[in-house]
Design a protein around this motif. Sequence first.
Motif, short mmCIF file in Angstrom:
data_model
loop_
_atom_site.label_atom_id
_atom_site.label_comp_id
_atom_site.label_asym_id
_atom_site.label_seq_id
_atom_site.Cartn_x
_atom_site.Cartn_y
_atom_site.Cartn_z
N ASN A 1 3.71 0.75 2.86
CA ASN A 1 3.26 -0.17 3.90
C ASN A 1 3.01 -1.56 3.30
O ASN A 1 2.73 -1.69 2.10
CB ASN A 1 1.98 0.34 4.56
N VAL B 1 6.89 9.70 -0.29
CA VAL B 1 6.31 8.39 -0.58
C VAL B 1 6.27 7.59 0.71
O VAL B 1 7.27 7.50 1.42
CB VAL B 1 7.13 7.65 -1.66
N TRP B 2 5.12 6.98 1.01
CA TRP B 2 4.93 6.21 2.25
C TRP B 2 4.53 4.79 1.84
O TRP B 2 3.53 4.59 1.16
CB TRP B 2 3.84 6.87 3.09
N ILE C 1 2.76 11.87 -2.40
CA ILE C 1 2.33 13.25 -2.54
C ILE C 1 3.47 14.04 -3.16
O ILE C 1 4.64 13.85 -2.81
CB ILE C 1 1.91 13.85 -1.17
N ALA D 1 1.29 9.35 -9.57
CA ALA D 1 0.69 10.37 -8.71
C ALA D 1 -0.10 11.37 -9.55
O ALA D 1 0.35 11.79 -10.61
CB ALA D 1 1.76 11.10 -7.91
N VAL E 1 3.84 3.72 -8.84
CA VAL E 1 2.93 4.73 -8.29
C VAL E 1 2.83 5.86 -9.31
O VAL E 1 3.84 6.44 -9.71
CB VAL E 1 3.42 5.29 -6.94
N ALA F 1 0.87 -1.17 0.00
CA ALA F 1 0.00 0.00 0.00
C ALA F 1 0.91 1.22 0.00
O ALA F 1 1.69 1.41 0.94
CB ALA F 1 -0.91 0.01 1.23
N VAL F 2 0.82 2.03 -1.05
CA VAL F 2 1.75 3.15 -1.22
C VAL F 2 0.95 4.45 -1.37
O VAL F 2 0.01 4.53 -2.16
CB VAL F 2 2.65 2.94 -2.45
N TYR F 3 1.37 5.44 -0.59
CA TYR F 3 0.79 6.77 -0.69
C TYR F 3 1.88 7.72 -1.14
O TYR F 3 2.99 7.73 -0.59
CB TYR F 3 0.24 7.21 0.67
#
Length: 698
Positions: A374, A371-372, A363, A435, A433, A359-361
């Motif tokens: 999990n 980049v975060w 911004i 964005a 990812v 799971a990647v977030y």
Amino acid sequence: MERQKQVVVVLVAIILLSSLAYWAISSNDNPGRFINPADNFNIFPVLADAAGMELDSPIKITSKEAMTAGQIKNIVKVLPKHDYKVKKESDNEFLLEFDKSLKPNTVYQVSIKGKEDKSFSWAFQTKRDFKVVRTLPRDRGLYVPIDSGIEIQFSYPGIEAIDDYFEITPKVEGRFEYNKNTAVFVHKGLEKNKLYTVKIKKGFGLKDSKEVLKQDYVFKFKTEADQDKGYLNFTDELLDFTTKTPQVIEVNADGSFKGKQFLVNIYKYKDKQDFIDNIKKIDETKLSWHEPAEAKIKIEESRFEKISEFTTQLQTTEPDAWYPAFLVLPDKLDVGDYLIDMSLADENWQTHVQVNDLAVYAIVGEEENLVWVNDINTSEPVQGAKVKDLVTSNLATTDADGVAVIKEKLKLEEGFERAYFKIDVKGKQLFLVRAKLNYDIYEDFYYYSSDGSTGNTDYWSYMFLDRGMYLPNDTVHVWGMAKPREVSQGLSRAVLCLSKDNYEGDFLEIQKKQIELSDFNTYEEKFEIKNLTPGSYTIDLKDGDRLITRRYFNISEYTKPAYKIDAKFDKDKIFSWETAKLSIDASFYEGTPVSGLKLKYDYYEDRKNNENQVVCDENGHAEIIYTPKVNKDEWYPESTSFNIYNAQAEDEEIYAYKNIMVFPKDVMINVKTKASDDKTKGHITVSTNRINLQHNIL
């Protein structure tokens, strides 16, 4: 001199008559005799035409009294400040000759100083480039109705004889009409689903001026497609799933696809880089704007492994409602990258699916990217993941919190913001990812409201005008509030500006006032306007040079409509097999009927616009018998709106509108389903109700 004065166009005439008296100053600074400045002086640019004042034009001053160059120098002031010399042509005529060219598209104010520093002023606008400022349809416009007019708006009025400079490809027959600064091409018909290119050739000039287009202006648009094919697309080109989540793909589709059998093929990518390259290719192809079909991926055996093939219908969550629809995959996809290809007859649609248990977030900021990462299986952040920015090739590694920060300036490609990150975690499939950037990454982010205002998100603000339209000589009353969102920043003073919108992205300032805000951050002010030309204007509230909020309004020589139109249905609700009568009455405001009035009316139904005309009888009365054409299986009603307006050209559009509710069925059926926990049993509840329109009973 009289002829010269006649050709000068003054966009803004600011006359500040604070004193009726002027004391002529002699060469030794002794006061002269009392004279009236309004009668004594005249000021005008030497070189000017319909487009305004030339940038190298001197300004001529004539005086009824004999004066010297020194006297003129002592009493004349030019704003904005611009160095000049006074040249004497005679005892009564003087030239202000500027040391360098004036600024384009600028209002220069020339004032004569009177007693006690009171002044009498003239204002002149310098020329701006003659160019196209707006078109209809807009450049790269899509789904343009085939009956849409083609309009070209220029930076100056006085447009005519454009025929030899106008070119449309493919060729379309038509004629031109002109309205102030707009040329309207009235064509004989456009074709559906066609790309048109319009060119206004360089050299096209303004009437009574030497100003011409310096280069060709080209804009393109594509007309609406045949709506009989219906509307369908996937909600995104790249969808992310985990191995644990339901793999259901949302689809935007209209009701024409309900019950249709689609052929679905699922292909798995053999190479991650191929997958990344194709996603980038799709994004780039989207910039072609008029040919989304170019984004289709060619399916080759060397690049893909075919996973499955099946036929299915699109599903909905509610049996009575069609939108939204879903493509349900019969089997869960394993970790990997996939191309979903769905087809019906000769049409096909594609999207991509990425299955990964990360799971990647992400911004993207103006100065840095975050980049975060999990892990879905452990519900823990991933430390040591390698993050690569695919636009800049910069690298970073996630910390114990699963966070990686890449410090860099925002990168733009061809004016579009793009951000792609490749996540590499040991023992995991590479993860892409993509964005989607927000526009509030910029220092000053402005929102645009439906009430005609613009605001800066760094402030709480609102502005209210007493009207939306004013006469050329009128008073604009302004109320509002403004408060910085940061508590530490105060705002006790601000600037209110009245400006003209020249449709070129900048605004010509006419009046400016310093204002004091109350303890509650509110303000109240008014602007007296004199002899302003019709058009679009703004009131701007500024904190220094920063725009806080902007309110648009119009100035027009408006008149009260000559008559009014009233419309009323004999029923407000009908079934689709019934008819309704729409009664129309046109009358002057004192009550006299408008006999013989031709009216147009239109309404949207069955995915198309319907138009027709009626003529009022000697009593100003006309009737329309409406028979619905509703083609749908659901019982849900539809609202049909009739627009009635004057068919012949008049100073103002006079119109009325009326709605009617159409029920396609007289029975309401609702179905609810519930499955047992082990999915071996199910319960179906069917409820029916008779619809009674006379008593509003369902």
